[in-house]
Design a protein around this motif. Structure first.
Motif, PDB file in Angstrom:
ATOM      1  N   ASP A 188      -3.014  18.871  13.448  1.00 25.41           N
ATOM      2  CA  ASP A 188      -2.248  18.537  14.334  1.00 25.41           C
ATOM      3  C   ASP A 188      -1.486  19.250  15.499  1.00 25.41           C
ATOM      4  N   ALA A 189      -1.048  20.326  14.664  1.00 21.91           N
ATOM      5  CA  ALA A 189      -0.770  21.515  15.916  1.00 21.91           C
ATOM      6  C   ALA A 189      -1.568  22.088  16.434  1.00 21.91           C
ATOM      7  N   ALA A 190      -2.621  21.944  16.601  1.00 22.94           N
ATOM      8  CA  ALA A 190      -3.659  22.383  17.492  1.00 22.94           C
ATOM      9  C   ALA A 190      -4.328  21.167  18.879  1.00 22.94           C
ATOM     10  N   LEU A 191      -3.878  19.808  18.279  1.00 23.59           N
ATOM     11  CA  LEU A 191      -3.850  18.482  18.976  1.00 23.59           C
ATOM     12  C   LEU A 191      -2.652  17.854  19.531  1.00 23.59           C
ATOM     13  N   GLY A 192      -1.777  18.414  18.852  1.00 21.00           N
ATOM     14  CA  GLY A 192       0.075  17.361  18.865  1.00 21.00           C
ATOM     15  C   GLY A 192      -0.494  16.264  18.350  1.00 21.00           C
ATOM     16  N   CYS A 193       1.242  16.234  17.709  1.00 19.42           N
ATOM     17  CA  CYS A 193       1.659  14.479  17.186  1.00 19.42           C
ATOM     18  C   CYS A 193       2.923  14.218  17.070  1.00 19.42           C
ATOM     19  N   GLU A 194       3.713  13.707  16.738  1.00 23.99           N
ATOM     20  CA  GLU A 194       4.344  12.620  16.238  1.00 23.99           C
ATOM     21  C   GLU A 194       4.857  12.864  15.016  1.00 23.99           C
ATOM     22  N   VAL A 195       5.959  13.256  14.726  1.00 20.95           N
ATOM     23  CA  VAL A 195       5.707  13.512  13.264  1.00 20.95           C
ATOM     24  C   VAL A 195       8.081  13.349  13.695  1.00 20.95           C
ATOM     25  N   ASP A 196       9.013  12.053  11.995  1.00 19.91           N
ATOM     26  CA  ASP A 196      10.014  11.990  11.434  1.00 19.91           C
ATOM     27  C   ASP A 196      10.983  13.354  11.337  1.00 19.91           C
ATOM     28  N   ARG A 251      34.265  20.617  21.955  1.00 21.16           N
ATOM     29  CA  ARG A 251      32.838  21.072  22.699  1.00 21.16           C
ATOM     30  C   ARG A 251      31.543  20.384  22.236  1.00 21.16           C
ATOM     31  N   PRO A 252      30.308  20.144  22.842  1.00 19.72           N
ATOM     32  CA  PRO A 252      29.654  19.424  22.146  1.00 19.72           C
ATOM     33  C   PRO A 252      29.389  19.957  21.096  1.00 19.72           C
ATOM     34  N   ARG A 253      28.145  19.566  20.300  1.00 17.80           N
ATOM     35  CA  ARG A 253      28.109  19.661  18.973  1.00 17.80           C
ATOM     36  C   ARG A 253      26.590  20.592  18.542  1.00 17.80           C
ATOM     37  N   GLY A 254      26.658  21.234  18.151  1.00 21.56           N
ATOM     38  CA  GLY A 254      25.388  22.107  17.585  1.00 21.56           C
ATOM     39  C   GLY A 254      23.931  21.936  18.017  1.00 21.56           C
ATOM     40  N   ASP A 255      23.064  22.377  17.647  1.00 22.53           N
ATOM     41  CA  ASP A 255      21.481  21.906  17.841  1.00 22.53           C
ATOM     42  C   ASP A 255      20.464  21.686  16.326  1.00 22.53           C
ATOM     43  N   LEU A 256      19.700  21.021  16.662  1.00 23.69           N
ATOM     44  CA  LEU A 256      18.638  20.948  14.954  1.00 23.69           C
ATOM     45  C   LEU A 256      17.645  21.691  16.015  1.00 23.69           C
ATOM     46  N   VAL A 257      17.482  22.485  15.286  1.00 23.03           N
ATOM     47  CA  VAL A 257      16.328  23.391  15.460  1.00 23.03           C
ATOM     48  C   VAL A 257      14.784  23.121  14.231  1.00 23.03           C
ATOM     49  N   VAL A 258      14.298  22.791  15.081  1.00 21.32           N
ATOM     50  CA  VAL A 258      12.718  22.382  13.833  1.00 21.32           C
ATOM     51  C   VAL A 258      11.636  23.747  14.005  1.00 21.32           C
ATOM     52  N   ALA A 259      11.581  24.781  13.616  1.00 24.26           N
ATOM     53  CA  ALA A 259      10.418  25.518  12.839  1.00 24.26           C
ATOM     54  C   ALA A 259       9.137  25.029  12.827  1.00 24.26           C
ATOM     55  N   LEU A 260       8.764  25.490  13.165  1.00 21.16           N
ATOM     56  CA  LEU A 260       7.365  24.702  12.904  1.00 21.16           C
ATOM     57  C   LEU A 260       6.365  25.706  12.067  1.00 21.16           C
ATOM     58  N   ARG A 261       5.761  25.410  11.048  1.00 18.38           N
ATOM     59  CA  ARG A 261       4.963  26.361  10.116  1.00 18.38           C
ATOM     60  C   ARG A 261       3.849  25.845  10.048  1.00 18.38           C
ATOM     61  N   VAL A 262       2.773  26.381  11.044  1.00 22.03           N
ATOM     62  CA  VAL A 262       1.434  26.012  10.751  1.00 22.03           C
ATOM     63  C   VAL A 262       0.967  25.874   8.942  1.00 22.03           C
ATOM     64  N   GLU A 263      -0.247  25.074   8.197  1.00 19.64           N
ATOM     65  CA  GLU A 263      -0.020  25.483   7.503  1.00 19.64           C
ATOM     66  C   GLU A 263      -1.719  25.524   7.557  1.00 19.64           C
ATOM     67  N   VAL A 264      -2.312  26.626   6.790  1.00 26.62           N
ATOM     68  CA  VAL A 264      -4.385  26.383   6.695  1.00 26.62           C
ATOM     69  C   VAL A 264      -4.484  26.574   5.846  1.00 26.62           C
ATOM     70  N   LEU A 290      21.534  15.269   9.951  1.00 26.52           N
ATOM     71  CA  LEU A 290      22.177  15.253   8.460  1.00 26.52           C
ATOM     72  C   LEU A 290      22.935  13.799   8.862  1.00 26.52           C
ATOM     73  N   GLU A 291      21.963  12.856   9.761  1.00 24.47           N
ATOM     74  CA  GLU A 291      22.614  11.357   9.996  1.00 24.47           C
ATOM     75  C   GLU A 291      21.582  10.300  10.240  1.00 24.47           C
ATOM     76  N   GLY A 292      20.321  10.779   9.517  1.00 26.40           N
ATOM     77  CA  GLY A 292      19.117  10.106   9.549  1.00 26.40           C
ATOM     78  C   GLY A 292      17.389  10.613   9.525  1.00 26.40           C
ATOM     79  N   SER A 293      17.170  10.206  10.497  1.00 30.50           N
ATOM     80  CA  SER A 293      15.827  10.781  11.150  1.00 30.50           C
ATOM     81  C   SER A 293      15.575  10.974  12.284  1.00 30.50           C
ATOM     82  N   ARG A 294      15.257  12.232  12.629  1.00 29.20           N
ATOM     83  CA  ARG A 294      14.499  11.401  14.735  1.00 29.20           C
ATOM     84  C   ARG A 294      13.650  12.146  14.632  1.00 29.20           C
ATOM     85  N   ARG A 295      12.230  11.097  15.595  1.00 31.44           N
ATOM     86  CA  ARG A 295      11.020  10.958  16.250  1.00 31.44           C
ATOM     87  C   ARG A 295      11.469  12.599  16.793  1.00 31.44           C
TER      88      ARG A 295
END
Length: 360
Positions: A287-295, A330-343, A299-304
């Motif tokens: 998925d990391a190599a080819l790209g993908c869509e993921v949920d 002031r605007p809310r902070g962000d959700l930072v998604v850190a990728l952990r590629v698994e072998v 704190l308020e559900g899920s995002r794709r």
């Protein structure tokens, strides 16, 4: 390392713990607080004297309008040598002649602490500060929370409204003459010592009750429960917060404060970084190599989210506005998604063949 065990002077504003635009009253108030804490007559630690010198030097500059302007424009070079005396502040013992009386800006240290006599009258007693610990979830931090506390302890007597008197009257204490303090002398050899302390007969209030209240036996207080309501604002950080006057009740005096010690619970999906939330996303190497869509959770559900092709371990994706409130509009902070590629640790024959073929 002690504050003064460095070759360069610290910034004077940093020494006093005030902002550069602090008012003269703020500077004075903070100086008194620190000077009382580190005064060598009161603090016997090894580095108290050096702390006090540094605080006094900083105050001598920041409290003087002309010197402050020079310091703001040129730093230490603009005021070095102008303070006079040892280390930039003269006076007895290198402490600028600052006694407790000078620091507190009043009559005497004993009168200040115990409510001395004179026109000012006895100083009001203050109740103890109380501590209440509580934990919040990240959801609480997002939305805020209505806090309801039933604090058990001393509360005002309903019958006498805290006066301790059945008829509401109090009379001047004969033991201290209404000062709230008593002086005691002691002879030791050729030396005479004088101590000043709170009057035991009136409890340092300067007055006594002739007709005690039957409900509280003249104390003005009773054991009970005080209900405290408080709105915890969105975006709150961990730490101690003060609710003034909600601590121990003291008849005829000043109630202490209630200290709220707030801790944030661990969350199964997120780690807090200020107003931002960090979520670790486990990702298959294909998925990391080819790209993908993921949920991904919020704190308020899920995002794709879209993971671009060629993503590497440690890359991050940002979902704007899905963090925590910053406050003050002031605007809310962000959700930072850190990728952990698994072998994968185990491969089927077919997958191994394909990878061998890819490696070429």
């Amino acid at each position: 390392m002690a504050w003064l065990q460095v070759s360069a002077k610290r910034d004077y504003y940093e020494v006093l713990g005030v902002a550069r635009d602090a008012s003269a009253e703020e500077v004075k108030r903070q100086y008194r607080k620190l000077a009382l804490k580190f005064h060598p007559d009161r603090n016997k630690s090894a580095d108290a004297q050096e702390h006090f010198k540094e605080i006094s030097e900083a105050y001598a500059v920041i409290s003087d309008d002309k010197k402050r302007r020079m310091y703001d424009a040129h730093g230490h070079a603009g005021v070095d040598g102008q303070q006079g005396g040892e280390g930039g502040f003269g006076g007895a013992g290198g402490f600028g002649g600052a006694s407790f009386e000078d620091i507190l800006g009043g009559s005497g240290i004993f009168e200040t602490l115990f409510g001395g006599g004179g026109a000012a009258g006895p100083r009001a007693r203050r109740g103890r500060d109380l501590l209440h610990e509580m934990s919040l979830t990240l959801e609480d931090v997002l939305h805020g929370k209505d806090l309801e506390i039933d604090r058990k302890g001393d509360v005002e007597c309903n019958s006498c409204r805290g006066s301790g008197s059945a008829d509401g009257k109090r009379e001047t204490c004969a033991a201290c003459g209404g000062s709230g303090t008593v002086r005691r002398g002691r002879q030791s050899g050729f030396a005479a010592f004088l101590s000043v302390g709170p009057c035991g007969k009136c409890g340092a209030t300067g007055s006594v009750v002739k007709s005690p209240c039957k409900e509280c036996s003249g104390s003005g207080k009773r054991r009970g429960t005080r209900h405290v309501s408080q709105k915890i604002p969105p975006g709150i950080e961990e730490g101690d917060y003060t609710l003034e006057g909600e601590g121990e009740y003291v008849p005829g005096g000043q109630s202490g404060d209630l200290i709220l010690r707030i801790r944030i619970r661990r969350h199964e999906h997120f780690v807090r970084r200020g107003a931002d939330l960090v979520h670790e996303l486990a990702l298959d190497m294909a998925d990391a190599a080819l790209g993908c869509e993921v949920d991904v959770p919020t704190l308020e559900g899920s995002r794709r989210v879209s993971v671009p092709s060629g993503s590497q371990y440690g890359d991050t994706l940002t979902v704007r506005g899905q963090g925590l409130p910053r406050g003050a509009g002031r605007p809310r902070g962000d959700l930072v998604v850190a990728l952990r590629v698994e072998v994968p640790k185990k491969l089927s024959k077919e997958k191994r063949r394909l990878l061998e073929e890819y490696r070429g």
